[in-house]
Design a protein around this motif. Structure first.
Motif, PDB file in Angstrom:
ATOM      1  N   ASN A 290       0.984  -1.406   0.014  1.00 22.06           N
ATOM      2  CA  ASN A 290       0.231  -0.100   0.137  1.00 22.06           C
ATOM      3  C   ASN A 290       1.061   1.431   0.046  1.00 22.06           C
ATOM      4  O   ASN A 290       0.413   2.198   0.311  1.00 22.06           O
ATOM      5  CB  ASN A 290      -0.904  -0.100   1.197  1.00 22.06           C
ATOM      6  CG  ASN A 290      -2.228  -1.312   1.449  1.00 22.06           C
ATOM      7  OD1 ASN A 290      -2.686  -1.206  -0.194  1.00 22.06           O
ATOM      8  ND2 ASN A 290      -2.540  -1.273   2.317  1.00 22.06           N
ATOM      9  N   LEU A 368      -3.296   2.726   5.334  1.00 19.98           N
ATOM     10  CA  LEU A 368      -4.090   3.325   3.885  1.00 19.98           C
ATOM     11  C   LEU A 368      -5.591   2.237   2.944  1.00 19.98           C
ATOM     12  O   LEU A 368      -6.105   2.555   2.391  1.00 19.98           O
ATOM     13  CB  LEU A 368      -3.559   3.504   2.775  1.00 19.98           C
ATOM     14  CG  LEU A 368      -2.202   5.098   3.189  1.00 19.98           C
ATOM     15  CD1 LEU A 368      -1.125   4.925   2.676  1.00 19.98           C
ATOM     16  CD2 LEU A 368      -2.842   5.740   3.519  1.00 19.98           C
ATOM     17  N   SER A 369      -4.982   0.270   3.833  1.00 19.48           N
ATOM     18  CA  SER A 369      -6.238   0.097   3.300  1.00 19.48           C
ATOM     19  C   SER A 369      -7.281   0.675   3.719  1.00 19.48           C
ATOM     20  O   SER A 369      -8.523   0.450   3.509  1.00 19.48           O
ATOM     21  CB  SER A 369      -5.627  -1.372   4.530  1.00 19.48           C
ATOM     22  OG  SER A 369      -5.084  -2.225   3.805  1.00 19.48           O
ATOM     23  N   ARG A 372      -8.750   2.763   1.759  1.00 16.25           N
ATOM     24  CA  ARG A 372      -9.680   2.245   0.130  1.00 16.25           C
ATOM     25  C   ARG A 372     -10.906   2.179   1.160  1.00 16.25           C
ATOM     26  O   ARG A 372     -11.621   2.576   0.063  1.00 16.25           O
ATOM     27  CB  ARG A 372      -8.014   1.769   0.262  1.00 16.25           C
ATOM     28  CG  ARG A 372      -9.444   0.847  -1.255  1.00 16.25           C
ATOM     29  CD  ARG A 372      -8.024   0.114  -1.803  1.00 16.25           C
ATOM     30  NE  ARG A 372      -7.521  -0.876  -0.661  1.00 16.25           N
ATOM     31  CZ  ARG A 372      -6.865  -2.184  -1.062  1.00 16.25           C
ATOM     32  NH1 ARG A 372      -6.767  -2.240  -2.446  1.00 16.25           N
ATOM     33  NH2 ARG A 372      -6.138  -2.958  -0.395  1.00 16.25           N
ATOM     34  N   GLU A 373     -10.641   0.700   1.640  1.00 18.89           N
ATOM     35  CA  GLU A 373     -12.109   0.348   2.570  1.00 18.89           C
ATOM     36  C   GLU A 373     -13.543   1.927   2.217  1.00 18.89           C
ATOM     37  O   GLU A 373     -14.524   1.390   2.909  1.00 18.89           O
ATOM     38  CB  GLU A 373     -11.602  -0.663   3.759  1.00 18.89           C
ATOM     39  CG  GLU A 373     -12.827  -1.848   3.909  1.00 18.89           C
ATOM     40  CD  GLU A 373     -12.127  -2.224   5.217  1.00 18.89           C
ATOM     41  OE1 GLU A 373     -11.218  -2.834   4.916  1.00 18.89           O
ATOM     42  OE2 GLU A 373     -12.676  -1.904   6.451  1.00 18.89           O
ATOM     43  N   ARG A 377     -14.952   2.183  -4.058  1.00 17.83           N
ATOM     44  CA  ARG A 377     -14.602   2.393  -5.078  1.00 17.83           C
ATOM     45  C   ARG A 377     -14.957   3.540  -5.688  1.00 17.83           C
ATOM     46  O   ARG A 377     -14.350   3.803  -7.569  1.00 17.83           O
ATOM     47  CB  ARG A 377     -15.755   1.421  -6.063  1.00 17.83           C
ATOM     48  CG  ARG A 377     -14.635   0.001  -6.012  1.00 17.83           C
ATOM     49  CD  ARG A 377     -15.747  -0.769  -6.384  1.00 17.83           C
ATOM     50  NE  ARG A 377     -15.527  -2.397  -5.848  1.00 17.83           N
ATOM     51  CZ  ARG A 377     -15.231  -3.558  -6.600  1.00 17.83           C
ATOM     52  NH1 ARG A 377     -15.296  -3.560  -7.891  1.00 17.83           N
ATOM     53  NH2 ARG A 377     -14.382  -4.595  -6.051  1.00 17.83           N
ATOM     54  N   ILE A 405      -7.258   9.702  -7.701  1.00 16.72           N
ATOM     55  CA  ILE A 405      -7.600   9.081  -6.105  1.00 16.72           C
ATOM     56  C   ILE A 405      -9.446   9.499  -6.892  1.00 16.72           C
ATOM     57  O   ILE A 405      -9.833   8.297  -7.073  1.00 16.72           O
ATOM     58  CB  ILE A 405      -7.838   9.521  -5.389  1.00 16.72           C
ATOM     59  CG1 ILE A 405      -6.402   8.775  -4.250  1.00 16.72           C
ATOM     60  CG2 ILE A 405      -9.143   8.905  -3.824  1.00 16.72           C
ATOM     61  CD1 ILE A 405      -6.404  10.017  -3.344  1.00 16.72           C
ATOM     62  N   GLN A 408      -9.820   7.160 -10.091  1.00 11.85           N
ATOM     63  CA  GLN A 408      -9.177   5.510  -9.575  1.00 11.85           C
ATOM     64  C   GLN A 408      -8.530   5.543 -10.922  1.00 11.85           C
ATOM     65  O   GLN A 408      -8.933   4.604 -11.405  1.00 11.85           O
ATOM     66  CB  GLN A 408     -10.856   4.688  -9.852  1.00 11.85           C
ATOM     67  CG  GLN A 408     -10.859   4.960  -8.542  1.00 11.85           C
ATOM     68  CD  GLN A 408     -10.301   4.872  -7.064  1.00 11.85           C
ATOM     69  OE1 GLN A 408     -10.228   3.431  -7.165  1.00 11.85           O
ATOM     70  NE2 GLN A 408      -9.585   5.427  -6.162  1.00 11.85           N
ATOM     71  N   TYR A 417      -2.099  -0.197  -6.908  1.00 15.16           N
ATOM     72  CA  TYR A 417      -3.534   0.254  -5.028  1.00 15.16           C
ATOM     73  C   TYR A 417      -3.737   1.534  -5.476  1.00 15.16           C
ATOM     74  O   TYR A 417      -2.978   2.189  -4.300  1.00 15.16           O
ATOM     75  CB  TYR A 417      -3.034  -0.786  -3.902  1.00 15.16           C
ATOM     76  CG  TYR A 417      -2.824  -1.902  -4.771  1.00 15.16           C
ATOM     77  CD1 TYR A 417      -3.563  -3.264  -4.254  1.00 15.16           C
ATOM     78  CD2 TYR A 417      -0.963  -2.179  -3.926  1.00 15.16           C
ATOM     79  CE1 TYR A 417      -3.532  -4.278  -4.627  1.00 15.16           C
ATOM     80  CE2 TYR A 417      -0.722  -3.834  -4.154  1.00 15.16           C
ATOM     81  CZ  TYR A 417      -1.921  -4.734  -4.618  1.00 15.16           C
ATOM     82  OH  TYR A 417      -0.907  -5.852  -4.453  1.00 15.16           O
ATOM     83  N   THR A 419      -5.887   4.234  -4.545  1.00 14.40           N
ATOM     84  CA  THR A 419      -6.041   5.166  -3.531  1.00 14.40           C
ATOM     85  C   THR A 419      -5.172   5.259  -2.331  1.00 14.40           C
ATOM     86  O   THR A 419      -4.664   5.877  -1.857  1.00 14.40           O
ATOM     87  CB  THR A 419      -7.579   4.851  -2.476  1.00 14.40           C
ATOM     88  OG1 THR A 419      -8.651   5.475  -3.517  1.00 14.40           O
ATOM     89  CG2 THR A 419      -7.556   5.811  -1.369  1.00 14.40           C
ATOM     90  N   PRO A 420      -4.580   3.699  -2.143  1.00 13.82           N
ATOM     91  CA  PRO A 420      -3.489   3.632  -0.548  1.00 13.82           C
ATOM     92  C   PRO A 420      -2.148   3.695  -1.264  1.00 13.82           C
ATOM     93  O   PRO A 420      -1.989   4.981  -1.025  1.00 13.82           O
ATOM     94  CB  PRO A 420      -3.298   2.532  -0.550  1.00 13.82           C
ATOM     95  CG  PRO A 420      -4.535   1.577  -1.181  1.00 13.82           C
ATOM     96  CD  PRO A 420      -5.702   2.262  -2.109  1.00 13.82           C
TER      97      PRO A 420
END
Ligand SMILES: [Zn+2]
Length: 477
Positions: A290, A368-369, A372-373, A377, A405, A408, A417, A419-420
């Motif tokens: 990430n 950062l996970s 993203r969550e 999306r 971001i 995307q 990955y 966003t992260p």
């Protein structure tokens, strides 16, 4: 040259005296041609502490950040690497230059090269004995602890076999057959049938119940782990991977150190032939993927706390070999100097990452996970601003990264990955903690070892040598 610390902490002094005898023992034995010479002594117990995705840059960042922000030694570098035997491992798999965790852990567990994504099966189709299988056959007790799912690549390759690391249900079935005395981490999903809470198994079986029927104590929370007294322990603390330190609910999920302590407690019971224990922190690797330096820092500290627990065990049980290592580097982690902005590339407009920059990582309160969550999306600008203001105080998101971001989009094929990685670049621009990729790199792994047999790991070796030494130390041959 070693410059003496003018004011060594009581902790350092304690370890220095505890390890003096060991240093003397090492001084007396020849350490050349380590791959062919047998060890001076064989250990009764072996504890392998394994930070997935850590190589020398990560280890040194653990040392530096621990000194500046925690004001305490990082025992991996300050005790194990400094006082023990130190080596490097090349990590190349059979079918590429860059390795994945399954191929790397397979080499370190079996002494054989395998292809990426394969679990302890050579390219010609042979299932080669894993370190845990060999230990079990010698009457040793065995334990596997991880912050990932227990069927993830590293613990799987140290004990089982599969054509692909993605065979989660099959790997769980193999654990039930192998019966490791301790098995702890995340991944309850493939122990429980689909249709039950968190369950994903397609055959309707309840493998947790099957472990219980074999005499295992099953623990599902930190409190249950702390009061566990059984000699055989199954601990499942999350349906999938366990959380990053920044996001962790301490009531639900124990720390790496708490799991390691419980594993040593369980494995030292009824243990005339000793034990082999693998303790893995997977969050070091995931943080690297990430490009998440704040999570990396906390994962390294959490790992080092487990090393501290293992060192204390080793000091009380000097017939124990303690090994600290990793399987490969993740992220091309590059603390560096950089321009403050693009107005000028002159030295006057440059900063060298230092104490004030590492201090900026401390107030970050979300991985950062999790970012993203949380953003999902299709992130909205408003949600993004709120999240940054709340969890990343002091950081400003530049327009180019904000656009990546919101739309995307990635800027480069080696950043997967979105966003992260973009938020990782935001942190990098203000702190100097840059990253070269969201994947693995070929930086050699580091091995530090203390205890009987440690000298085998000295020098620059192949990751299959690590496996060969391990087998020799387990079998006493
Ligand atoms: Zn990885």
């Amino acid at each position: 040259m070693r410059i003496p610390n003018p004011a060594p902490s009581s902790f350092t002094l304690k370890w220095r005296s505890a390890l003096a005898a060991f240093a003397l023992a090492l001084a007396g034995c020849s350490s050349t041609a380590v791959s062919t010479a047998g060890p001076a002594q064989y250990p009764k117990n072996i504890i392998i502490l394994f930070a997935d995705g850590a190589a020398s840059t990560q280890w040194d960042f653990g040392r530096y950040s621990s000194k500046v922000l925690r004001q305490q030694p990082f025992v991996t570098t300050d005790v194990v690497f400094k006082e023990g035997a130190l080596g490097l491992l090349n990590t190349q798999p059979s079918n590429a230059y860059v390795v994945d965790s399954a191929a790397s852990a397979s080499a370190m567990s079996t002494g054989h090269k395998v292809n990426n994504f394969v679990v302890a099966i050579t390219p010609d189709g042979k299932s080669v004995p894993t370190a845990m299988e060999v230990a079990k056959a010698r009457g040793k007790r065995i334990g596997l602890v991880t912050t990932a799912t227990v069927y993830d690549a590293t613990p799987a390759a140290f004990s089982l076999h599969a054509g692909t690391r993605d065979d989660s249900q099959g790997l769980v079935d193999q654990y039930l057959a192998l019966e490791p005395d301790v098995l702890m981490g995340g991944g309850a999903d493939y122990f429980l049938p689909a249709g039950t809470p968190g369950g994903k198994r397609k055959d309707g079986k309840d493998v947790i119940a099957a472990f219980r029927a074999k005499g295992y104590q099953v623990v599902r929370s930190t409190a249950e782990l702390k009061s566990a007294a059984g000699a055989k322990l199954l601990g499942l603390f999350a349906d999938d991977d366990m959380d990053f330190e920044l996001d962790r609910d301490s009531g639900k999920e124990p720390t790496t150190a708490e799991m390691a302590a419980a594993a040593m407690r369980a494995l030292s019971q009824q243990s005339p032939n000793g034990f082999v224990l693998l303790v893995e922190n997977e969050n070091v690797d995931t943080a690297g993927h990430n490009n998440d330096v704040a999570s990396l820092m906390r994962a390294l500290w959490a790992f080092d706390d487990a090393v501290r627990v293992a060192l204390e065990f080793q000091r009380r049980n000097p017939d124990t070999l303690l090994i600290v290592t990793g399987d490969h580097e993740t992220g091309g982690f590059s603390p560096t100097y950089a321009a403050k902005d693009l107005s000028s590339l002159s030295r006057k407009n440059r900063f060298y990452s230092g104490d004030e920059h590492v201090r900026m990582l401390e107030p970050i309160t979300m991985s950062l996970s999790k970012a993203r969550e949380t953003l999902g999306r299709k992130p909205s600008g408003e949600a993004l601003d709120q999240l940054l203001a709340r969890h990343f105080p002091g950081f400003t998101l530049d327009a180019d990264l904000r656009e990546l971001i919101l739309k995307q989009r990635t800027v480069e094929r080696s950043f997967s990955y979105i966003t992260p990685n973009a938020l990782g670049r935001m942190v990098a621009r203000q702190t100097g903690y840059y990253w070269g990729t969201s994947g693995h790199t070929t930086e050699p792994s580091v091995v530090g070892a203390i205890g009987p047999g440690a000298e085998l790991f000295r020098g620059y070796q192949d990751n299959t040598d690590f496996g060969k030494h391990l087998h020799r130390l387990i079998t006493g041959k």
